[in-house]
Write a protein that holds these residues in place. Structure first.
Motif, mmCIF file in Angstrom:
data_model
loop_
_atom_site.group_PDB
_atom_site.id
_atom_site.type_symbol
_atom_site.label_atom_id
_atom_site.label_comp_id
_atom_site.label_asym_id
_atom_site.label_seq_id
_atom_site.Cartn_x
_atom_site.Cartn_y
_atom_site.Cartn_z
ATOM 1 N N ASN A 231 48.862 35.079 33.029
ATOM 2 C CA ASN A 231 49.657 35.983 33.856
ATOM 3 C C ASN A 231 50.686 35.261 34.730
ATOM 4 N N LEU B 58 49.867 35.898 45.196
ATOM 5 C CA LEU B 58 48.813 35.143 44.502
ATOM 6 C C LEU B 58 47.412 35.488 44.986
ATOM 7 N N SER B 59 46.459 35.448 44.083
ATOM 8 C CA SER B 59 45.046 35.566 44.465
ATOM 9 C C SER B 59 44.682 34.457 45.449
ATOM 10 N N SER C 224 49.408 42.074 42.308
ATOM 11 C CA SER C 224 49.419 41.082 41.217
ATOM 12 C C SER C 224 48.246 40.127 41.332
ATOM 13 N N ASN C 225 47.222 40.485 42.090
ATOM 14 C CA ASN C 225 46.072 39.598 42.277
ATOM 15 C C ASN C 225 45.061 39.932 41.192
ATOM 16 N N THR C 226 44.861 39.007 40.272
ATOM 17 C CA THR C 226 44.052 39.316 39.091
ATOM 18 C C THR C 226 42.758 38.506 39.001
ATOM 19 N N PHE D 65 43.599 32.003 40.964
ATOM 20 C CA PHE D 65 43.830 32.845 39.782
ATOM 21 C C PHE D 65 43.679 32.014 38.500
HETATM 22 C C1 1QQ Z 1 47.126 35.949 40.674
HETATM 23 C C2 1QQ Z 1 48.083 36.216 39.572
HETATM 24 C C3 1QQ Z 1 49.443 35.670 39.694
HETATM 25 C C4 1QQ Z 1 49.778 34.771 38.567
HETATM 26 C C5 1QQ Z 1 50.410 36.818 39.740
HETATM 27 C C6 1QQ Z 1 51.751 36.489 40.259
HETATM 28 O O1 1QQ Z 1 47.732 36.910 38.635
HETATM 29 O O2 1QQ Z 1 47.375 35.064 41.511
HETATM 30 O O3 1QQ Z 1 46.098 36.610 40.692
#
Ligand code: 1QQ
Length: 396
Positions: free
Chosen positions: A260, A111-112, A133-135, A184
């Motif tokens: 996401n 997670l971000s 997966s950090n968006t 996120f």
């Molecule tokens: C983030 C995400 C999460 C939902 C990915 C698992 O995109 O925490 O940035």
């Protein structure tokens, strides 16, 4: 988790990492058994619904690249440390990977929300981190040693709104829901809300919840009372799936976009038949043409009997970036001849300059560590009538 506890833990771990740096400078990299790459993702907690797909992708990558000779003959060795779902877990996992496992670089966290706490520790220790997966906005800006293979919400999320409007051009009224305790989700909802305005749609209500919530009756009722013809949810898998289910049970009939955090077939057992029709933007398509994706897809399919999900493809991609950057370094000076601190710094510098043909397409990085990626997609969940099985159908 109380913020002052997190801060105290952060201060303590920073101190630890400073100590470890001085003790490790003289030792060269221990590659016996393979070059160690750390994987710090959620293997337990609710966040494991997302993290377990990352474990799968990373393991496929380890096998794939080692069968191809690893780093010019030296295999890589993944070292897994479970972050669970919170900041303290991510900090602990990072700390163990940096000081005990002595990894050359880290893939993680999931997670971000965790990255904003854990990444600065690796950055100060001068160890590269690749976010799989950090968006959220601001991840590559955490520091010089932080980059990501997960395209930001600003690029990915608007695609799902455009897809919803294509399916139903009559959409006018939009209700937005987001988890206010998750970095996120807060970042993604900002983009969704801006996109709603840019598309000249009306934002009729904004409802907040927590990622730990299971009961969404009050938010779902308030949302439905605002008479939306599109609902957009930014949350994580369990909460997001429950919110979808409760919206449908209370009679909402319009389109639903999931962000996401809902981008996993692990939400299907949560909302079952009521998951049907959820639109989710994708930074990966199993159909991506390219040799590496073909091999990755075949390996995933043979193991899991279904198409590979985005989070597995991104985790694979992060390992690929490390392997190819290590090969570039090794071709100049043998990796084994470098001290660990030298190798970590060289790895960070080298990976940022490379170009990679990966399962998520051709990628590279900006000098700051932001991914440069070209291809994005939108999928729609299609459930079987009995609600037990479903799949992500990619839209044309
Ligand atoms: C983030 C995400 C999460 C939902 C990915 C698992 O995109 O925490 O940035």
């Amino acid at each position: 988790m109380k913020p002052n506890f997190v801060q105290a833990l952060l201060a303590f771990t920073v101190l630890l990492s400073a100590c470890s740096q001085t003790t490790s400078t003289s030792s060269s990299t221990d590659n016996s058994g393979g070059i160690p790459i750390g994987i710090a993702v959620a293997q337990t907690s609710n966040v494991a619904l997302l993290g377990q797909e990352q474990v799968a992708g990373a393991k496929i990558a380890e096998k794939y690249f080692n069968e191809k000779g690893g780093v010019n003959g030296t295999p890589i060795r993944l070292v897994f440390q479970d972050t669970a779902g919170d900041e303290a877990g991510a900090i602990n996992a990072f700390q163990t990977l940096l000081t005990k496992d002595k990894v050359v670089g880290i893939v993680g966290p999931t997670l971000s929300q965790q990255a904003f706490s854990a990444d600065p520790i690796a950055d100060r220790a001068k160890v590269p981190v690749l976010g799989p997966s950090n968006t959220a906005k601001g991840i590559p800006q955490i520091g010089e040693f932080v980059a990501r293979v997960s395209a930001p919400v600003s690029i990915v999320a608007p695609n799902s709104v455009r897809a919803a409007l294509k399916i139903n051009p009559q959409i006018k009224r939009v209700a937005v829901f987001y988890a206010q305790n998750d970095a996120f989700s807060k970042s993604e909802t900002e983009i969704f809300q801006q996109t709603v305005k840019d598309q000249k749609l009306e934002l009729v209500t904004v409802q907040k919840f927590q990622t730990t919530d299971t009961d969404f009756q009050s938010q779902a009722t308030a949302g439905i009372n605002a008479k939306p013809d599109l609902v957009i949810i930014s949350g994580l898998a369990a909460d997001g799936g429950n919110l979808v289910r409760q919206l449908r049970e209370l009679g909402y009939k319009g389109l639903i976009i999931g962000g996401n955090g809902l981008n996993t077939s692990n939400i299907l057992p949560v909302c079952k038949a009521l998951c049907d029709g959820i639109l989710i933007a994708q930074a990966y398509s199993p159909e991506q043409v390219g040799e590496v994706n073909k091999a990755f897809r075949a390996a995933y399919q043979s193991q899991f009997k279904k198409e590979p999900p985005q989070f597995s493809a991104q985790a694979f991609t992060a390992i690929q970036v490390y392997v190819e950057a290590l090969k570039t370094i090794d071709a100049q000076t043998k990796v084994a001849q470098k001290t660990l601190p030298e190798l970590r710094v060289a790895l960070n510098q080298t990976l940022l300059k490379g170009q990679y043909e990966t399962p998520i397409g051709a990628i590279s990085f900006t000098p700051e560590g932001e991914i440069v990626q070209k291809e994005f997609y939108v999928a729609q969940i299609k459930m079987d009538a009995d609600g037990n099985n479903g799949k992500f159908a990619f839209l044309k």
